[in-house]
Design an enzyme around this catalytic site. Structure first.
Site, PDB file in Angstrom:
ATOM      1  N   GLY A  36       0.820  -1.206   0.000  1.00  0.00           N
ATOM      2  CA  GLY A  36       0.000   0.000   0.000  1.00  0.00           C
ATOM      3  C   GLY A  36       0.850   1.250   0.000  1.00  0.00           C
ATOM      4  CB  ILE A  37      -0.140   4.779  -0.433  1.00  0.00           C
ATOM      5  CG1 ILE A  37       0.503   5.958  -1.151  1.00  0.00           C
ATOM      6  CG2 ILE A  37      -0.872   5.177   0.827  1.00  0.00           C
ATOM      7  CD1 ILE A  37      -0.505   6.883  -1.828  1.00  0.00           C
ATOM      8  NE  ARG A  63      -6.501  -8.957  -1.005  1.00  0.00           N
ATOM      9  CZ  ARG A  63      -6.719  -8.714  -2.298  1.00  0.00           C
ATOM     10  NH1 ARG A  63      -6.843  -9.717  -3.155  1.00  0.00           N
ATOM     11  NH2 ARG A  63      -6.810  -7.474  -2.741  1.00  0.00           N
ATOM     12  NE  ARG A  64      -3.346  -6.727  -5.135  1.00  0.00           N
ATOM     13  CZ  ARG A  64      -3.923  -5.706  -5.761  1.00  0.00           C
ATOM     14  NH1 ARG A  64      -4.395  -5.862  -6.981  1.00  0.00           N
ATOM     15  NH2 ARG A  64      -4.028  -4.527  -5.183  1.00  0.00           N
ATOM     16  CG  ASP A  81      -7.224 -13.263   2.660  1.00  0.00           C
ATOM     17  OD1 ASP A  81      -7.418 -12.144   3.187  1.00  0.00           O
ATOM     18  OD2 ASP A  81      -8.122 -13.912   2.092  1.00  0.00           O
ATOM     19  CD  GLN A 143      -1.436   5.477   7.636  1.00  0.00           C
ATOM     20  OE1 GLN A 143      -0.224   5.426   7.816  1.00  0.00           O
ATOM     21  NE2 GLN A 143      -1.964   5.663   6.451  1.00  0.00           N
ATOM     22  CE  LYS A 147     -12.573   7.324   5.827  1.00  0.00           C
ATOM     23  NZ  LYS A 147     -11.194   7.143   5.311  1.00  0.00           N
ATOM     24  CE1 TYR A 179      -9.753   4.882   8.979  1.00  0.00           C
ATOM     25  CE2 TYR A 179     -10.035   7.228   9.380  1.00  0.00           C
ATOM     26  CZ  TYR A 179      -9.669   6.200   8.546  1.00  0.00           C
ATOM     27  OH  TYR A 179      -9.209   6.488   7.281  1.00  0.00           O
ATOM     28  CB  ILE A 206      -1.857   9.640   1.637  1.00  0.00           C
ATOM     29  CG1 ILE A 206      -2.300   9.502   3.097  1.00  0.00           C
ATOM     30  CG2 ILE A 206      -0.449   9.080   1.449  1.00  0.00           C
ATOM     31  CD1 ILE A 206      -2.453   8.057   3.556  1.00  0.00           C
TER      32      ILE A 206
END
EC number: 1.3.1.3
Length: 389
Positions: A36-37, A63-64, A81, A143, A147, A179, A206
Site C-alpha cells: 500500500g501507499i 494479500r497478493r 490474506d 494508521q 475521517k 477507525y 496522502i
C-alpha cells in the site's frame, strides 16, 4: 545525510547491500499492508542504515503476490490474506522475532457497517497471531486518518463534524466509524501484554506511490492526465470551487512512514494519537498547473455551473489505457487499479478541512514536507516505475 531528510530532497538513500556484512538486528518490523501507499514507504525507509531503532529486519505482509515494482525493497515478503484467521495464524504466528507492528492497511466495503466488520476482523486476526507468539513485541503502530474527525465517506455533508483545524483531543463523533473500532481493539489487545505500547497516526490526503493503493490521489491524477495527453484533450478540473480556490493540505507518504517510526522508538511518543500532515497548505488551482506541466497537457480551469466527475469522464477508457500502456512500454496495469476515480471525486469535490500538527511538534516530531516538491517527486516516481508515461 540523515534518513530523516532523504525523502524530502530526493537524496540517494544508503541501503544495506546483499554482500554487506549482515548486522545484528536491533528491531524487527512487521508491516501489514506492505504494497500500500504507506507500507511501500515503510519498506523503503526501515532498511536504511541510519533509520532510528535499527538495524531493522523487515517482514512485509500483503494479500497478493509480490509485484515487480516492489522487489527492490530488502524485506521478507509474506503473502497472507489477513481476512482469513487460519491463513493469518499459519503465516504470521511463526514470525516470533517481531518487535514492532506497523498496521497500515484497510478494506473498503459498500457501507460503514461492513467496513467496521471487515476491518475489525482483519486487525484482530493479525493481533491474535502476533501478540501471543512474539515475546519481544514492544509496539503497535496503527494508521487511521482524518475521517476520525469528519466521519466516513458515506456521511460526508450529511452529518455535523468537528470545526477545523482538527486536534487530537476532539471527542469522537456519535456515528459509526471503523477507525474507532480499530482503536478500541488495539487498546483492548495491548492490555494482554505487559509493557506493550501503541500509537495512532491520522494523516489527511496522502501523496505517495503505490499502484495497489485504494486511495492513491497522485497516481489517479497522473493516469487522468496521461489519458488527456493521449487523446489531445485539456486537463479539465473535476472538482468544486471550494477545492479549486480554498486551502488544502496533504500528508506525504514518506513523512507518514517517518512519523510511524518516530512514535515506535521515541519514549515520549508512546501511547498517543497524532495527526500527521506536511505542515504547509496549497490550492488546487496552482497544483493543477503543476500536474498539466508534468504531462505536457493543456491546463483547464474551474468551470462554473458544470458538474464534472472523474468517474464520468473516465468511463469506458479501459481500451485507451491499454493502448497507452502498450505504446509506452509501461508496467501492465488495469485501469480500475491505478485510476481510483471515486476517490478523486471525493477529494476534489469537497472543501479540505485542515488539521493541527502542534501535538506532534510538542512531543518532538519536527518533520515536514514542501507539498509542491512532494507532489512533483511522486509524479516522477510513477513515471520512473513506468506506471504512467
Amino acid at each position: 545525510m540523515s534518513w530523516w531528510w532523504a525523502g524530502a530532497i530526493g537524496a540517494a538513500k544508503k541501503r544495506l547491500e546483499e554482500d554487506d556484512a549482515q548486522p545484528k538486528h536491533s528491531s524487527v518490523a512487521l508491516i501489514v499492508g506492505v504494497t500500500g501507499i504507506i507500507g511501500n514507504s515503510l519498506a523503503e525507509i526501515l532498511p536504511l542504515a541510519d533509520t532510528p531503532g535499527g538495524p531493522w529486519k523487515v517482514y512485509g505482509v500483503a494479500r497478493r503476490t509480490r509485484p515487480a515494482w516492489h522487489e527492490d525493497n530488502p524485506i521478507n515478503y509474506v503473502q497472507c490474506d489477513i481476512s482469513d484467521p487460519d491463513d493469518s495464524q499459519a503465516k504470521l504466528s511463526p514470525l516470533t522475532d517481531v518487535t514492532h507492528v506497523f498496521y497500515v492497511t484497510w478494506a473498503n466495503r459498500s457501507t460503514e457497517q461492513e467496513n467496521c466488520e471487515a476491518n475489525s476482523k482483519m486487525f484482530r486476526n493479525v493481533l491474535d497471531a502476533v501478540i501471543p507468539n512474539c515475546p519481544n513485541l514492544k509496539h503497535i503502530s496503527l494508521q487511521t486518518g482524518r475521517k476520525h474527525y469528519m466521519g466516513p465517506f458515506e456521511s460526508y455533508g450529511k452529518i455535523e463534524s468537528h470545526d477545523p483545524p482538527y486536534t487530537e483531543d476532539l471527542p469522537r463523533l456519535k456515528y459509526m466509524n471503523f477507525y474507532y473500532d480499530l482503536e478500541d481493539i488495539m487498546l483492548e489487545e495491548v492490555e494482554k501484554k505487559e509493557g506493550l505500547t501503541w500509537s495512532v497516526h491520522r494523516p489527511g490526503n496522502i501523496f505517495g506511490f503505490s499502484p495497489y493503493s485504494m486511495m492513491n490521489l497522485v497516481g489517479t491524477l497522473c493516469v487522468y492526465a496521461a489519458i488527456c495527453k493521449h487523446e489531445g484533450k485539456v486537463l479539465r478540473f473535476t472538482g468544486c470551487k471550494a477545492a479549486w480556490d480554498g486551502y488544502s493540505d496533504c500528508s506525504d507518504a514518506d513523512l507518514i512512514a517517518e512519523h510511524h517510526i518516530w512514535a515506535a522508538v521515541d519514549p515520549y511518543a508512546k501511547n498517543e494519537a497524532f495527526n500527521v500532515s506536511n505542515g504547509d497548505v496549497f490550492k488546487w488551482k496552482h497544483f493543477w498547473k503543476v500536474l498539466a506541466e508534468q504531462f505536457g497537457v493543456g491546463c483547464g480551469e474551474y468551470e462554473e455551473g458544470v458538474d464534472l466527475k472523474l468517474q464520468d469522464l473516465m468511463k469506458g477508457k479501459e481500451p485507451v489505457w491499454e493502448e497507452i500502456v502498450r505504446e509506452n512500454g509501461l508496467t501492465p496495469t488495469k485501469l480500475k487499479d491505478v485510476g481510483i476515480w471515486w476517490f478523486g471525486d471525493v477529494i476534489l469535490g469537497n472543501e479540505c478541512f485542515l488539521d493541527s500538527m502542534n501535538k506532534s511538534k510538542e512531543h518532538g516530531f519536527l518533520g515536514f514536507r514542501n507539498s509542491k516538491n512532494a507532489f512533483i517527486s511522486w509524479i516522477d516516481k510513477a513515471k520512473a516505475y513506468k506506471i504512467v508515461p
